[in-house]
Structure formats: structure tokens, C-alpha cells
Scaffold this active site. Structure first.
Site, PDB file in Angstrom:
ATOM      1  N   ASP A 190       0.834  -1.205   0.000  1.00 35.90           N
ATOM      2  CA  ASP A 190       0.000   0.000   0.000  1.00 35.90           C
ATOM      3  C   ASP A 190       0.868   1.255   0.000  1.00 35.90           C
ATOM      4  O   ASP A 190       0.540   2.257  -0.644  1.00 35.90           O
ATOM      5  CB  ASP A 190      -0.918  -0.003   1.222  1.00 35.90           C
ATOM      6  N   HIS A 217      -5.448  -3.586   5.237  1.00 37.28           N
ATOM      7  CA  HIS A 217      -4.874  -3.950   3.933  1.00 37.28           C
ATOM      8  C   HIS A 217      -5.964  -4.487   3.013  1.00 37.28           C
ATOM      9  O   HIS A 217      -5.813  -5.538   2.406  1.00 37.28           O
ATOM     10  CB  HIS A 217      -3.762  -4.975   4.129  1.00 37.28           C
TER      11      HIS A 217
END
Length: 352
Positions: A190, A217
Site C-alpha cells: 500500500d 490492507h
């Protein structure tokens, strides 16, 4: 005569190159760690194992999967770096019954265990759709970690990370070896997505950008804090587009691969970066801070991704994420209930 002279020239070149190579290997003082990759034959596992084979911080790399790892290990063993390679498969059934000797061989003496094992995403699937299969895989592998390397740092890549990390924690608790300093979900992908996307938007070098990404996530639980990037000016439209693209970057890759896979290469690179930083910290390098999904008291969620300081014993300190903008607060308020549900789902899987 010509062939013999050519061979002599090649031989002299090889001999002249041997000395600096040996000196280089001998002079690497941090080269004393064992790392295992569980799921090493998969789409993430193979490139991750390749990158880790190149690491100067690893003395032994163990590759484990249900198929294919002897071949992966043999292939990697031809790369001229110091890390020694082993490839293990599950032990065949036997009587009297005994443990999985293949998993034991891979995990015995490990300092870090990276787990990318599991089925990949396909078009239309969310990370939550992967839960039933991957939850069982993570449970089994973490049970092995508890039995064979209870002091290792465990880095979970297997999705859905928001649930599989709590699953791992509950398994370790039941085994009596849970240490929150030794368990983390890898959210580095990310971060590198946010860095790449914002640098592309601004026409800058992504290597010069470091966006803090908090939450979890998966989808809206991923929250890039673009407001904290110094000197960054974004239009409302760009801010919205970049935030959503970071949150759903995995979907972009799944669609582009037309059902043939998910984000494997970028995830392998992210897993490599995360593992390298953990190894550096374990070896005594200071000020190693990276975002990770860990047990946390920063919010009402039992697990949360934020900047984390790593040290010789694993997680040294969970750091605050700082001030966020009104725009980011709106996403934060949406995120927390969803994240808590995914954490609860993981815990309930073990308690069921």
C-alpha cells in the site's frame, strides 16, 4: 590452439574475479540470519524468494510449499550469492504418525518467517472471498511456527491480512507462545503504491516520496495520508482519485491480468523490502521505521497499520500516525467499523 588460448583467457578472468568476490562475502557481518518463505512456489513466493536470495543479510533461505520447492531451491542455488538454499515439501504420511518434517526443516532456527501462501485473487473477488481457504492455510503454517520457531518474527502476506493476522495471533496464543512484538501483517504494498501514484501525479521521483498508509490492507481500510507529504498540493479530484486508486490498486492488477493472477511481482517486492528492514533491525541497525499491521492500541481496532519501529527483538514501538485532514478523517470513520468486523472474523475462525 585457438580454443586452448581462449580457455586460458577465460580461466584467468575467472580467477582474477574470485578474490574480490570472496572478500565481499567475508566482509558482510550481518549475514547470519535464516529466513523461511512459506508458499515459495507461488506467484508471490517465487519472485520473493529470488529477491531474498540476493540479500546480504541472509545466510540461509528456506523455501517451503506443498509442491515445487525442490525445483525452486535448485534454481535459486545457482545464483552466486552467500545465502544457502533449501527446498522442503510436506512430509508424506507415516505410521506411527509424526509431525511435518518438511515444515520443521524449513522453520527450524528461523529468525524471520514470511507467509505468502494461499490462493490468489480472481476478477470479481474481494480479499474477504479468499477467507475460507487462506484462513485454514495460515492457521496450519502458524501452528508450525509456534512448534518449530516460536521466537521468529512472522510476516503475514496471505490475504485477507486484516483477518489472517488475528488468526495467527489466536493460534500463537493457544500454543502459549504469542508475542505481539513478533507478528506483523505486511502492508508495504500500500505504501509503495501510494508513493508511485503520488510521484506520477507530481512528476517527481517515487524514491523521494514516503507516504504513511494506515488502517488495514483491504479496500477502504487502506488510508494513505497524503496530507502529511510536505509541499504536496492536490486538487480535490486528484486527492479522491489517488486515495481510491491506492485503496483498490489490487483490483487494477487483477483486471489487467484478465483472471490470470493478482498483484504478485509488486507484492513480492514489497515483501522483500519489509523483510530486509526487519533483518536490519534484528541485526542492530537503529531507526528502522516502516508501516505494518500489528496489535495496536491507537484505535478501537485490536490490530491497526501505522508506522512501527523495529529493533533487535522485533517490534520495538507502535508509533502514532499524526494529524490527519478532514478529508482523511471521513475515510477513517468509515474504515474502523469495517476493520473491526474483519478482525473479529479472524478471531471467530479460531474460536469456532
Amino acid at each position: 590452439m585457438f580454443a586452448r588460448n581462449s580457455l586460458n583467457i577465460v580461466s584467468r578472468k575467472i580467477k582474477s574475479a574470485e578474490v574480490p568476490l570472496r572478500r565481499q562475502y567475508h566482509g558482510t557481518s550481518t549475514m547470519n540470519k535464516k529466513v523461511a518463505v512459506l508458499g515459495a512456489n507461488g506467484g508471490i513466493g517465487q519472485p520473493l524468494s529470488l529477491l531474498l536470495k540476493l540479500s546480504p543479510n541472509i545466510s540461509q533461505l528456506a523455501c517451503y510449499d506443498i509442491v515445487g520447492t525442490p525445483g525452486v531451491a535448485a534454481d535459486l542455488s545457482h545464483i552466486p550469492t552467500p545465502a544457502k538454499i533449501q527446498g522442503s515439501l510436506p512430509s508424506p504420511g507415516s505410521w506411527p504418525p509424526k509431525g511435518n518434517e518438511g515444515l520443521k526443516d524449513a522453520l527450524d532456527g528461523c529468525d524471520v518467517v514470511v507467509i505468502p501462501a494461499g490462493v490468489p485473487r480472481k476478477p470479481g473477488m474481494t480479499r474477504d472471498d479468499l477467507f475460507n481457504t487462506n484462513a485454514s492455510i495460515v492457521k496450519t503454517l502458524v501452528e508450525g511456527c509456534a512448534d518449530y520457531c516460536p521466537d521468529a518474527v512472522i510476516a503475514i502476506i496471505s490475504n485477507p491480512v486484516n483477518s489472517t493476522v488475528p488468526i495467527a495471533a489466536e493460534v500463537l496464543k493457544k500454543k502459549g507462545v504469542y508475542n505481539p512484538k513478533k507478528l506483523a501483517g505486511v502492508t508495504t504494498l500500500d505504501v509503495i503504491r501510494a508513493n508511485t501514484f503520488i510521484a506520477d501525479n507530481q512528476g517527481s521521483n517515487p524514491q523521494d516520496v514516503n507516504v504513511t498508509v494506515i488502517g488495514g490492507h483491504a479496500g477502504i481500510t487502506i488510508l494513505p495520508l497524503f496530507s502529511q507529504v510536505k509541499g504536496l498540493e492536490l486538487s480535490d479530484g486528484d486527492r479522491q482519485a489517488l486515495t481510491v486508486r491506492t485503496q483498490f490498486g489490487g483490483d487494477e492488477v487483477v483486471k489487467a491480468k484478465a483472471g490470470a493472477g493478482s498483484a504478485t511481482l509488486s507484492m513480492a517486492y514489497a515483501g522483500y523490502l519489509f523483510t530486509e528492514n526487519v533483518l536490519k533491525a534484528l541485526s542492530g541497525e537503529e531507526d528502522i521505521v516502516q508501516c505494518a499491521y500489528v496489535e495496536s492500541s491507537l484505535t478501537d481496532a485490536a490490530f491497526f497499520a501505522s508506522p512501527v519501529k523495529f529493533g533487535k527483538e522485533g517490534i520495538e514501538e507502535v508509533l502514532p500516525y499524526g494529524e490527519i485532514s478532514d478529508y482523511e478523517q471521513q475515510w477513517f470513520d468509515k474504515m474502523i467499523p469495517d476493520l473491526k468486523k474483519q478482525i473479529e472474523k479472524g478471531i471467530n475462525f479460531i474460536d469456532a
